[in-house]
Scaffold this active site. Structure first.
Site, PDB file in Angstrom:
ATOM      1  N   GLY A 132       0.819  -1.221   0.000  1.00 42.48           N
ATOM      2  CA  GLY A 132       0.000   0.000   0.000  1.00 42.48           C
ATOM      3  C   GLY A 132       0.845   1.259   0.000  1.00 42.48           C
ATOM      4  O   GLY A 132       0.495   2.270  -0.618  1.00 42.48           O
TER       5      GLY A 132
ATOM      6  N   GLU B   4      -1.443   4.924   6.163  1.00 40.64           N
ATOM      7  CA  GLU B   4      -0.646   3.721   5.879  1.00 40.64           C
ATOM      8  C   GLU B   4       0.720   3.784   6.583  1.00 40.64           C
ATOM      9  O   GLU B   4       1.741   3.371   6.050  1.00 40.64           O
ATOM     10  CB  GLU B   4      -0.537   3.487   4.373  1.00 40.64           C
ATOM     11  CG  GLU B   4      -1.936   3.308   3.793  1.00 40.64           C
ATOM     12  CD  GLU B   4      -1.980   2.665   2.436  1.00 40.64           C
ATOM     13  OE1 GLU B   4      -1.099   1.865   2.124  1.00 40.64           O
ATOM     14  OE2 GLU B   4      -2.954   2.962   1.711  1.00 40.64           O
TER      15      GLU B   4
HETATM   16  C1  LIG Z   1      -7.984  10.305   5.689  1.00 41.22           C
HETATM   17  C2  LIG Z   1      -7.548   9.046   6.347  1.00 41.22           C
HETATM   18  C3  LIG Z   1      -7.713   7.832   5.691  1.00 41.22           C
HETATM   19  C4  LIG Z   1      -7.343   6.643   6.308  1.00 41.22           C
HETATM   20  N1  LIG Z   1      -7.569   5.430   5.694  1.00 41.22           N
HETATM   21  C5  LIG Z   1      -7.425   4.277   6.388  1.00 41.22           C
HETATM   22  C6  LIG Z   1      -7.862   3.027   5.848  1.00 41.22           C
HETATM   23  O1  LIG Z   1      -8.319   2.950   4.715  1.00 41.22           O
HETATM   24  N2  LIG Z   1      -7.771   1.916   6.622  1.00 41.22           N
HETATM   25  C7  LIG Z   1      -7.255   1.957   7.883  1.00 41.22           C
HETATM   26  O2  LIG Z   1      -7.225   0.913   8.546  1.00 41.22           O
HETATM   27  N3  LIG Z   1      -6.795   3.128   8.425  1.00 41.22           N
HETATM   28  C8  LIG Z   1      -6.880   4.280   7.704  1.00 41.22           C
HETATM   29  N4  LIG Z   1      -6.463   5.471   8.243  1.00 41.22           N
HETATM   30  C9  LIG Z   1      -5.829   5.483   9.545  1.00 41.22           C
HETATM   31  C10 LIG Z   1      -4.334   5.861   9.491  1.00 41.22           C
HETATM   32  O3  LIG Z   1      -3.588   4.821   8.938  1.00 41.22           O
HETATM   33  C11 LIG Z   1      -3.915   6.252  10.908  1.00 41.22           C
HETATM   34  O4  LIG Z   1      -4.529   7.493  11.197  1.00 41.22           O
HETATM   35  C12 LIG Z   1      -2.404   6.336  11.050  1.00 41.22           C
HETATM   36  O5  LIG Z   1      -1.819   5.073  10.955  1.00 41.22           O
HETATM   37  C13 LIG Z   1      -1.980   6.990  12.367  1.00 41.22           C
HETATM   38  O6  LIG Z   1      -2.674   6.455  13.452  1.00 41.22           O
HETATM   39  P1  LIG Z   1      -3.376   7.460  14.501  1.00 41.22           P
HETATM   40  O7  LIG Z   1      -4.198   8.414  13.715  1.00 41.22           O
HETATM   41  O8  LIG Z   1      -4.068   6.649  15.525  1.00 41.22           O
HETATM   42  O9  LIG Z   1      -2.187   8.271  15.143  1.00 41.22           O
HETATM   43  P2  LIG Z   1      -1.298   7.828  16.406  1.00 41.22           P
HETATM   44  O10 LIG Z   1      -0.834   6.424  16.229  1.00 41.22           O
HETATM   45  O11 LIG Z   1      -2.036   8.168  17.650  1.00 41.22           O
HETATM   46  O12 LIG Z   1      -0.042   8.784  16.252  1.00 41.22           O
HETATM   47  C14 LIG Z   1      -0.053  10.149  16.639  1.00 41.22           C
HETATM   48  C15 LIG Z   1       1.352  10.706  16.458  1.00 41.22           C
HETATM   49  O13 LIG Z   1       2.278   9.972  17.296  1.00 41.22           O
HETATM   50  C16 LIG Z   1       3.313   9.423  16.491  1.00 41.22           C
HETATM   51  N5  LIG Z   1       3.708   8.108  17.044  1.00 41.22           N
HETATM   52  C17 LIG Z   1       2.901   7.072  17.396  1.00 41.22           C
HETATM   53  N6  LIG Z   1       3.628   6.038  17.815  1.00 41.22           N
HETATM   54  C18 LIG Z   1       4.932   6.414  17.711  1.00 41.22           C
HETATM   55  C19 LIG Z   1       6.198   5.781  17.972  1.00 41.22           C
HETATM   56  N7  LIG Z   1       6.256   4.522  18.420  1.00 41.22           N
HETATM   57  N8  LIG Z   1       7.318   6.474  17.758  1.00 41.22           N
HETATM   58  C20 LIG Z   1       7.276   7.751  17.293  1.00 41.22           C
HETATM   59  N9  LIG Z   1       6.118   8.415  17.009  1.00 41.22           N
HETATM   60  C21 LIG Z   1       4.972   7.745  17.214  1.00 41.22           C
HETATM   61  C22 LIG Z   1       2.720   9.290  15.098  1.00 41.22           C
HETATM   62  O14 LIG Z   1       3.723   9.235  14.116  1.00 41.22           O
HETATM   63  C23 LIG Z   1       1.889  10.556  15.037  1.00 41.22           C
HETATM   64  O15 LIG Z   1       2.694  11.644  14.701  1.00 41.22           O
HETATM   65  C24 LIG Z   1      -6.777   6.672   7.603  1.00 41.22           C
HETATM   66  C25 LIG Z   1      -6.598   7.905   8.257  1.00 41.22           C
HETATM   67  C26 LIG Z   1      -6.979   9.068   7.657  1.00 41.22           C
HETATM   68  C27 LIG Z   1      -6.826  10.360   8.396  1.00 41.22           C
END
Ligand SMILES: Cc1cc2nc3c(=O)[nH]c(=O)nc-3n(C[C@H](O)[C@H](O)[C@H](O)COP(=O)(O)OP(=O)(O)OC[C@H]3O[C@@H](n4cnc5c(N)ncnc54)[C@H](O)[C@@H]3O)c2cc1C
Length: 380
Positions: free
Chosen positions: A242, A363
């Site tokens: 992806g 992703e």
């Molecule tokens: C428009 C959109 C479309 C999407 N489409 C899909 C989809 O089709 N299917 C699906 O399953 N998901 C989808 N997502 C979800 C997307 O993959 C997640 O939002 C993304 O992986 C980040 O997860 P989170 O939003 O929970 O952020 P969090 O995991 O809470 O992260 C918040 C911040 O903390 C940082 N962080 C977290 N853990 C660590 C670490 N260990 N070390 C350093 N930094 C860290 C992150 O990089 C980020 O800056 C979509 C999201 C959006 C907004």
């Protein structure tokens, strides 16, 4: 690796570029404003083979390679990033795991309507408590006779609203942690399934980003994808592929922004000269063009490695990380070249700027890509 395009890849690029210019570009701004995707595009893209580019003809695919797929996502995204992600999420996140991990029966049943564009697909991995920490799933699936019963919810799911099929990750054996997750093929007309909230977004506004709700959702036993306990492996493998699609989307947005900036710099006259005559502007264009070329090479390399059956997870993470950063820079600089005209919606660069940001998030965020890359450097 050949740095050029084969005759087929060139033909695919020209077809996608023409389709993007004639069918997508004229409605891209309106789709962004209304936050509604024009579903007739999916049908048209299905007819051109764009919804199943890299899959064999026996399942209804176009029988081409992953580089062709990346080229199509790039070309579509250069005029409309929403259209790019509709194709990318459908293809990489739903069709790919079914093709890679599905039984012959599952492939014969689900791939033809997906690959022809008759039906859209999505992947339900993310949950409120499981984003970057994707293994922290709460959605459960338990076997009840000949059916799996799924309970829980997924958020932020691209194509979630219109999808006919969702690949869904759920907990089947809690005590086993990430090895207790399984993947399922969930037709969205299954009893107990419904689409929840649709998100209002900064960018890629025309693509659906929805919540998926499972309330005693029942699917046949045979809809388990891969083996019980394979869910996390399927999710990670799916995201590796992806990320090539998202890198291609970022690349396309960046190229679209650069094309607009170059054209404008030749037209706009200040101090008696076109902007393109000023070195400050030339340097912006030159730097962006160079970064875009580097992002393209990284993206095509990852696609080529996938096509060659090589391990490509690190390379797809590198491609996505760099292409997303390039996309942010190119769209920011494009607005700067346009000045005030770039900030208003008369030109597409403000839309490109809003669309760019998501490429650093979904992703796997850019931070997560760095974790993936550094793990390959430091693990024994
Ligand atoms: C428009 C959109 C479309 C999407 N489409 C899909 C989809 O089709 N299917 C699906 O399953 N998901 C989808 N997502 C979800 C997307 O993959 C997640 O939002 C993304 O992986 C980040 O997860 P989170 O939003 O929970 O952020 P969090 O995991 O809470 O992260 C918040 C911040 O903390 C940082 N962080 C977290 N853990 C660590 C670490 N260990 N070390 C350093 N930094 C860290 C992150 O990089 C980020 O800056 C979509 C999201 C959006 C907004």
């Amino acid at each position: 690796m050949d740095f050029g395009l084969t005759d087929i890849q060139r033909m695919v690029r020209d077809t996608a570029r023409k389709f993007a210019a004639e069918e997508v570009a004229p409605i891209a701004a309106a789709m962004d404003k209304s936050a509604k995707f024009e579903m007739s595009l999916v049908k048209k893209m299905g007819e051109l083979g764009f919804m199943g580019v890299a899959y064999p003809e026996e399942y209804g695919g176009a029988g081409m390679d992953y580089k062709c797929y990346a080229i199509i996502v790039e070309e579509l995204s250069s005029v409309c990033a929403s259209t790019g992600v509709v194709v990318s999420a459908h293809s990489s996140l739903c069709c790919d795991p079914i093709y890679k991990f599905g039984t012959e029966e599952q492939k014969k049943k689900y791939l033809p309507p997906l690959l022809s564009g008759e039906m859209l697909g999505c992947l339900g991995l993310t949950e409120p408590g499981a984003g970057s920490d994707a293994a922290n799933q709460k959605t459960t699936a338990r076997l009840d006779g000949d059916e799996w019963v799924i309970n829980g919810s997924k958020i932020f799911i691209t194509n979630g609203g219109p999808a006919g099929v969702a690949v869904v990750i759920a907990v089947t054996e809690k005590e086993k942690g990430s090895r207790g997750l399984s993947a399922f093929i969930v037709p969205t007309d299954s009893p107990g399934f419904r689409v929840g909230k649709e998100e209002h977004k900064l960018g890629i506004r025309a693509s659906s980003t929805a919540e998926l709700l499972f309330e005693d959702c029942r699917i046949p036993k045979e809809n388990l994808l891969g083996k019980d306990g394979d869910g996390f492996k399927i999710a990670l493998t799916t995201l590796d592929g992806g990320r090539i699609g998202i890198a291609a989307q970022a690349l396309g947005i960046a190229q679209g922004a650069l094309n607009a900036a170059v054209a404008y710099s030749k037209e706009r006259v200040q101090f008696g000269k076109p902007l393109a005559a000023f070195q400050a502007i030339q340097w912006k264009l030159a730097e962006c063009a160079t970064d875009i070329d580097a992002a393209r090479l990284l993206t095509y390399r990852a696609a080529w490695m996938k096509d060659a059956g090589m391990r490509f997870g690190t390379q797809s993470a590198m491609a996505k990380l760099f292409a997303a950063e390039t996309c942010m820079k190119a769209t920011r600089e494009a607005i700067q070249v346009f000045g005030g005209y770039g900030y208003v919606d008369e030109y597409p660069v403000e839309r490109f700027y809003r669309d760019a940001k998501i490429t650093e998030i979904y992703e796997g965020t850019s931070e997560v890509q760095k974790i993936v890359i550094s793990r390959s450097l430091t693990s024994d």
